[in-house]
Design a protein around this motif. Sequence first.
Motif, PDB file in Angstrom:
ATOM      1  N   LEU A 201       0.671  -1.145   0.064  1.00 52.92           N
ATOM      2  CA  LEU A 201      -0.172   0.454   0.011  1.00 52.92           C
ATOM      3  C   LEU A 201       0.709   0.949  -0.134  1.00 52.92           C
ATOM      4  O   LEU A 201       1.869   1.433   0.414  1.00 52.92           O
ATOM      5  N   SER A 202       0.088   1.849  -0.209  1.00 50.43           N
ATOM      6  CA  SER A 202       0.728   3.758  -0.262  1.00 50.43           C
ATOM      7  C   SER A 202      -0.038   4.074  -0.790  1.00 50.43           C
ATOM      8  O   SER A 202      -1.122   4.211  -0.369  1.00 50.43           O
ATOM      9  N   ALA A 203       0.399   5.478   0.681  1.00 49.78           N
ATOM     10  CA  ALA A 203      -0.738   6.764   1.289  1.00 49.78           C
ATOM     11  C   ALA A 203      -0.124   8.221   0.310  1.00 49.78           C
ATOM     12  O   ALA A 203       0.460   8.462   0.138  1.00 49.78           O
ATOM     13  N   LEU A 208      -4.082  10.878   3.797  1.00 48.06           N
ATOM     14  CA  LEU A 208      -3.385  11.260   5.739  1.00 48.06           C
ATOM     15  C   LEU A 208      -3.298  12.296   6.209  1.00 48.06           C
ATOM     16  O   LEU A 208      -3.102  12.702   7.268  1.00 48.06           O
ATOM     17  N   TYR A 211      -6.837  11.532   8.141  1.00 52.99           N
ATOM     18  CA  TYR A 211      -6.390  10.552   9.324  1.00 52.99           C
ATOM     19  C   TYR A 211      -5.683  11.019  10.070  1.00 52.99           C
ATOM     20  O   TYR A 211      -5.979  10.879  11.771  1.00 52.99           O
ATOM     21  N   ASN A 366       1.733   8.724   7.971  1.00 54.73           N
ATOM     22  CA  ASN A 366       2.299   7.473   7.465  1.00 54.73           C
ATOM     23  C   ASN A 366       1.815   6.293   7.644  1.00 54.73           C
ATOM     24  O   ASN A 366       1.487   5.735   7.697  1.00 54.73           O
ATOM     25  N   TYR A 369      -0.804   5.073   9.433  1.00 52.33           N
ATOM     26  CA  TYR A 369      -2.252   5.456   8.350  1.00 52.33           C
ATOM     27  C   TYR A 369      -1.704   3.871   8.221  1.00 52.33           C
ATOM     28  O   TYR A 369      -3.194   2.946   7.516  1.00 52.33           O
ATOM     29  N   LEU A 370      -0.656   3.600   7.820  1.00 51.84           N
ATOM     30  CA  LEU A 370      -0.836   1.828   6.553  1.00 51.84           C
ATOM     31  C   LEU A 370      -0.847   0.599   7.115  1.00 51.84           C
ATOM     32  O   LEU A 370      -1.220   0.468   7.142  1.00 51.84           O
ATOM     33  N   ALA A 373      -4.577   0.339   7.508  1.00 54.19           N
ATOM     34  CA  ALA A 373      -5.166   0.462   6.061  1.00 54.19           C
ATOM     35  C   ALA A 373      -4.364  -1.368   6.345  1.00 54.19           C
ATOM     36  O   ALA A 373      -5.511  -1.677   5.317  1.00 54.19           O
ATOM     37  N   LYS A 374      -3.189  -1.740   6.124  1.00 53.41           N
ATOM     38  CA  LYS A 374      -2.760  -2.990   5.753  1.00 53.41           C
ATOM     39  C   LYS A 374      -3.383  -3.994   7.176  1.00 53.41           C
ATOM     40  O   LYS A 374      -3.699  -5.191   6.241  1.00 53.41           O
ATOM     41  N   LYS A 377      -7.147  -4.907   5.090  1.00 53.22           N
ATOM     42  CA  LYS A 377      -7.145  -5.152   4.373  1.00 53.22           C
ATOM     43  C   LYS A 377      -6.659  -6.881   4.119  1.00 53.22           C
ATOM     44  O   LYS A 377      -7.284  -7.384   3.761  1.00 53.22           O
TER      45      LYS A 377
END
Length: 488
Positions: A201-203, A208, A211, A366, A369-370, A373-374, A377
């Motif tokens: 993933l990338s934000a 960002l 978030y 960052n 958030y990642l 998000a991971k 997912k």
Amino acid sequence: MITWMQRHRKYLVITIWISTIAFIGAGFMGWGQYSYGDKAGAVAKVGDVSITSGELQETYGALFQQYNQLFQGKFDEKQAKQFGLQRQALRQLVNQALVLNLAKSYGLIVTDDELLRTISSQAMFAKNGGFDKTLYEELLKSNHKTKKEYEANLRRELLIQKTLYLLTSGNRSLETKTLSSAMGIADKLNYKILSPNMIALSADETALKGYWEKNKKEFKTEPSYTLSIVRQSPVSVNPSEKEISDYYAANHQLLKSPEGKLLDLAQARGMIITALNDAATEKEALRLYIDFKKGALKSDVTVQKQTLSASNSPFDPSITKEISALSTQKPFLKPRKVGNEYIVVKLDSYNPSVIKTFEEAKQEVNGLYLAEAKKAKLQELAQNSYKTFQGNTTDFITHTDAAKLSGLSTTEASEFLTKLFASKQKQGFVTLESGNVILYNVLEQKLLQDTKVADETTVAKLKGNLLDGGLIKALESKYPVEIYVEGI
């Protein structure tokens, strides 16, 4: 009274008992620090029991040390924030306070004799096989802890322990037999490990910022302290033979070789002179402290300005903790030894934490958030694939066979098996503390012929786990919990 208490037993003493005993036994220092403002101020109230910022600092420090040992000395404040150590510390103190309210409602106390017996039995205060009052007082003094503080905290912890003891009951034979049968069940599994590293993933900037806007209160600068510091360099004295012999007579039991052997006067001479020099240096530092408080420092005394925080301090944790407890009403810290010299500290200003700007918090935002998000997912992937996956197949394993699961650490494997054998689902997935997710399918199940017998400790622990939540919920409904600190 007893009927109600028996229905709400509490076994998990350790989960709510971060005690002064452990604080002293661990050596007082080397723990993480976190500033919560005025040490005397309340950060929460549970029923009639207030929780102070000092108690929160101490409990946070104990938890920090536990995690630091687990991470082999590589645990830091950033990780502490990710693990929610502040919340964990406050939760433990709230649980303690709930039990203290219960104790108070039934008039339970810790007597002076019980307190004395406990202190007398603590190994750190023992010398020559027995309790040594002088050692007790010196150890507390050297670590800036008063007898009143230590004994009040210890009395509190003993009251918690006494209350919990009253909630225990013996194991019944049916409970032991039932658990023995459960421990004898073996599963043949097909399992697959899903890791956050599998998710790429990338934000973007918009995500960002969104978030950060939603969680900005979690991204704050660290509180800091602006100080004025004066230093007393080492003083060398030329003690007389009488002063040396008098010191030896008063302290000879403390003058030992590295092997613990008592030294005679000649052997201890160098140590004595060093001690007398240190005493003279401390005496001068006390004079400096008095002058500093009176605003009467001599013109040749240099006053250094310095700003520090819990994570950026040149001093050891115990001194940093004391500095964090200073206030504008009590801004001076008495002389403290740093290396071979003494320092006297005055708090000029306390700089509270403030919300970071997006740019200041961007890197931290960052990462979090990642990670979230991971995690989302990975949960989605597990939900969509646990019924159709193909993975590794095991032989028949029980809840104790963590070593037979490849690709997982011992801790992860033990956690997975504990959750697996507590589940009623034939197929599903388990999310581990590490972030990994394990898909599983129970192919076969059987009862082993050599059924393992559960011991009394295992049964008691399981009962404690089952009843823990019920007791805390019951007490929370009885005693209101008020939290005064934002962001915890």
